[in-house]
Scaffold this motif. Sequence first.
Motif, PDB file in Angstrom:
ATOM      1  N   UNK A 178      39.347   0.492 -13.691  1.00 57.17           N
ATOM      2  CA  UNK A 178      40.057   1.762 -13.886  1.00 57.17           C
ATOM      3  C   UNK A 178      39.259   2.951 -13.348  1.00 57.17           C
ATOM      4  N   UNK A 179      38.297   2.691 -12.480  1.00 57.31           N
ATOM      5  CA  UNK A 179      37.484   3.760 -11.915  1.00 57.31           C
ATOM      6  C   UNK A 179      38.276   4.563 -10.894  1.00 57.31           C
ATOM      7  N   UNK A 180      38.029   5.871 -10.855  1.00 59.00           N
ATOM      8  CA  UNK A 180      38.639   6.715  -9.821  1.00 59.00           C
ATOM      9  C   UNK A 180      37.985   6.462  -8.471  1.00 59.00           C
ATOM     10  N   UNK A 181      36.678   6.353  -8.448  1.00 57.41           N
ATOM     11  CA  UNK A 181      35.930   6.130  -7.222  1.00 57.41           C
ATOM     12  C   UNK A 181      34.737   5.216  -7.529  1.00 57.41           C
ATOM     13  N   UNK A 182      34.975   3.889  -7.535  1.00 60.25           N
ATOM     14  CA  UNK A 182      33.900   2.957  -7.885  1.00 60.25           C
ATOM     15  C   UNK A 182      32.786   2.957  -6.843  1.00 60.25           C
ATOM     16  N   UNK A 183      31.632   2.478  -7.232  1.00 56.54           N
ATOM     17  CA  UNK A 183      30.512   2.352  -6.315  1.00 56.54           C
ATOM     18  C   UNK A 183      30.870   1.390  -5.192  1.00 56.54           C
ATOM     19  N   UNK A 184      30.333   1.659  -3.995  1.00 57.59           N
ATOM     20  CA  UNK A 184      30.603   0.792  -2.850  1.00 57.59           C
ATOM     21  C   UNK A 184      30.060  -0.615  -3.103  1.00 57.59           C
ATOM     22  N   UNK A 185      30.809  -1.606  -2.653  1.00 59.63           N
ATOM     23  CA  UNK A 185      30.383  -2.999  -2.806  1.00 59.63           C
ATOM     24  C   UNK A 185      31.033  -3.836  -1.711  1.00 59.63           C
ATOM     25  N   UNK A 186      30.308  -4.837  -1.241  1.00 56.20           N
ATOM     26  CA  UNK A 186      30.852  -5.710  -0.206  1.00 56.20           C
ATOM     27  C   UNK A 186      31.897  -6.682  -0.752  1.00 56.20           C
ATOM     28  N   UNK A 187      32.010  -6.774  -2.059  1.00 58.55           N
ATOM     29  CA  UNK A 187      33.040  -7.625  -2.673  1.00 58.55           C
ATOM     30  C   UNK A 187      33.291  -7.084  -4.074  1.00 58.55           C
ATOM     31  N   UNK A 188      34.369  -6.335  -4.215  1.00 55.79           N
ATOM     32  CA  UNK A 188      34.679  -5.693  -5.492  1.00 55.79           C
ATOM     33  C   UNK A 188      36.022  -6.217  -5.990  1.00 55.79           C
ATOM     34  N   UNK A 189      35.975  -7.034  -7.052  1.00 55.75           N
ATOM     35  CA  UNK A 189      37.185  -7.666  -7.596  1.00 55.75           C
ATOM     36  C   UNK A 189      37.194  -7.445  -9.108  1.00 55.75           C
ATOM     37  N   UNK A 190      37.610  -6.244  -9.558  1.00 53.61           N
ATOM     38  CA  UNK A 190      37.588  -5.935 -10.995  1.00 53.61           C
ATOM     39  C   UNK A 190      38.689  -6.654 -11.770  1.00 53.61           C
ATOM     40  N   UNK A 191      38.574  -6.636 -13.089  1.00 55.20           N
ATOM     41  CA  UNK A 191      39.555  -7.307 -13.946  1.00 55.20           C
ATOM     42  C   UNK A 191      40.967  -6.785 -13.696  1.00 55.20           C
ATOM     43  N   UNK A 192      41.091  -5.462 -13.612  1.00 54.98           N
ATOM     44  CA  UNK A 192      42.390  -4.877 -13.260  1.00 54.98           C
ATOM     45  C   UNK A 192      42.316  -4.356 -11.837  1.00 54.98           C
ATOM     46  N   UNK A 193      43.210  -4.767 -10.944  1.00 54.63           N
ATOM     47  CA  UNK A 193      44.463  -5.481 -11.223  1.00 54.63           C
ATOM     48  C   UNK A 193      44.409  -6.985 -11.021  1.00 54.63           C
ATOM     49  N   UNK A 194      43.188  -7.556 -10.836  1.00 53.30           N
ATOM     50  CA  UNK A 194      43.119  -8.955 -10.414  1.00 53.30           C
ATOM     51  C   UNK A 194      43.413  -9.949 -11.535  1.00 53.30           C
ATOM     52  N   UNK A 195      43.594  -9.458 -12.755  1.00 51.63           N
ATOM     53  CA  UNK A 195      44.064 -10.347 -13.815  1.00 51.63           C
ATOM     54  C   UNK A 195      45.524 -10.735 -13.597  1.00 51.63           C
ATOM     55  N   UNK A 196      46.237  -9.961 -12.766  1.00 47.01           N
ATOM     56  CA  UNK A 196      47.665 -10.230 -12.554  1.00 47.01           C
ATOM     57  C   UNK A 196      47.916 -11.621 -11.974  1.00 47.01           C
ATOM     58  N   UNK A 197      47.338 -11.989 -10.809  1.00 44.92           N
ATOM     59  CA  UNK A 197      47.605 -13.340 -10.295  1.00 44.92           C
ATOM     60  C   UNK A 197      47.091 -14.438 -11.222  1.00 44.92           C
ATOM     61  N   UNK A 198      45.981 -14.179 -11.909  1.00 44.45           N
ATOM     62  CA  UNK A 198      45.448 -15.172 -12.858  1.00 44.45           C
ATOM     63  C   UNK A 198      46.434 -15.426 -13.989  1.00 44.45           C
ATOM     64  N   UNK A 199      46.944 -14.367 -14.605  1.00 42.20           N
ATOM     65  CA  UNK A 199      47.897 -14.509 -15.709  1.00 42.20           C
ATOM     66  C   UNK A 199      49.214 -15.112 -15.224  1.00 42.20           C
TER      67      UNK A 199
END
Length: 328
Positions: A178-199
Amino acid sequence: MKAPATETYASVKPPRIGLLDTARGVALMAMATYHFTWDMEFMGYLTPGTAETGWLKLYARAIASTFLFIVGVSLVLANTPEIRWRTFWKRFAMIAAAALAISVVTRFVFPNEWIFFGILHCIAALSLLGLVFLRLPLPVTIVVTAVVTAAWAVDTWIAPDLLRSPIFNPRYLAWIGLAEMPQRSNDYVPIFPWAVPFLLGMTATLLAMGTGLLERLARVGTGSSLPAKAGRHSLAFYLIHQPVLIAIAYGLSVVIPPAKPDPVESYLKQCNASCTMQEGEALCRSFCQCTLDKLQKENLFTEFQSGAVKPDDGRILALASECSVDAQ
């Protein structure tokens, strides 16, 4: 102790579906092609930001969504009619250890864009979350899946800023998503929204039980195809493929050095690629051009591009804040 899944979802162990191995293997190979594109960009053969924009951005998201959907399916199949605690914790420990190793390695190799919460971190966290839903009645799982999916739709198309807050910007909270501007990362897969395909994977599998669909899928032969073999050893494939691919890209750069890109074009492409992960393209173009102008005006552009001035430098944060206000 047996989980309530024995009473709520199914009383018999579902069949093993070899087709899942093949699907997982195909996703792994697709991921390898995407990562090689990233490697070629890293070595300078492609314009910076290429792998994070356009159809490649959609390609990467489709691959990640496929993986997480399969994780949801597999979690249900492996823990019905009861949770196999020993097997679960063994698998969880392997994934968590691999995720930690990736964080440690990338922290040294890519200090400004290290992977603090990538796909393996997300899979580990969602697996724990999935245990909760295995112990809840199916209607609850369906409702939660619908709510989270609706929230994703709102966040993507209707009101992108509604659910987000700068409170979640620091790395120790950015994993929530839910970050407005998360820190840069070469692979950023947070819980939201990526819980959607899992659920969705979990819910679809739970609904399929008792319909005969799983039994029909289990009868589809996959043989000993390369994707099926890769799918049965997915973690090993994931950990090994990238070092091999980047070594190939590096070897190529030694034999045929890439042309040097235009620094201004590179900056704008990278800035827009990072910004559009969270904001609209029009706003990002305005923001990135503004920061470029200010960096050049303050004689910081060359130092910023070389890494001598870091993104968390007070001067960089100040001009980014000014441009953010101007772009709104």
